[in-house]
Design a protein around this motif. Structure first.
Motif: not given
Length: 126
Positions: A72-85
């Motif tokens: 879970l630590a690897s899902i950074t805010p940047r990764k979350q934004r990419r997933l949302a896009r």
């Protein structure tokens, strides 16, 4: 005729984790809509639908070495934004942007191989 190049070990581990996560979530009542959706914004591991019709974008994380932090630590805010896009792209491509309820879940596998399912793991809000 050429033989296919073998997959790198880390790619095999990821693909196996995605297959296990899909089977686990299907056993929990979710229906698989799509796997490994790729677009310019990023990739979505699994896209599923729950029994209430909610579209569930699932990020699958497999970590065999705890020294780098848990899955879970690897899902950074940047990764979350990419997933949302990427999710927004998928919804728009299917003309579901105005009617679909959706959420982001994570299925994480640690060294013991047991899945940990986190519903609503993060929000798509900026």
């Amino acid at each position: 005729m050429s033989t296919p190049t073998p997959r790198a070990p880390h790619l095999r581990v990821g693909a196996d984790g995605e297959a296990q996560a899909a089977a686990y979530l299907q056993a929990q009542g979710l229906a698989l809509l799509e796997r490994n959706y790729r677009c310019r914004a990023g990739e979505l591991d699994l896209i599923m639908r729950d029994d209430r019709g909610v579209v569930v974008f699932v990020e699958v994380r497999v970590r065999s070495n705890p020294d780098y932090g848990g899955p879970l630590a690897s899902i950074t805010p940047r990764k979350q934004r990419r997933l949302a896009r990427a999710a927004a792209h998928w919804l728009q491509a299917r003309r579901l942007t105005h009617q679909a309820l959706c959420r982001f879940d994570v299925v994480a596998f640690s060294a013991d191989g047991q899945p940990e399912w986190l519903r609503n793991a993060f929000s798509a809000a900026p």
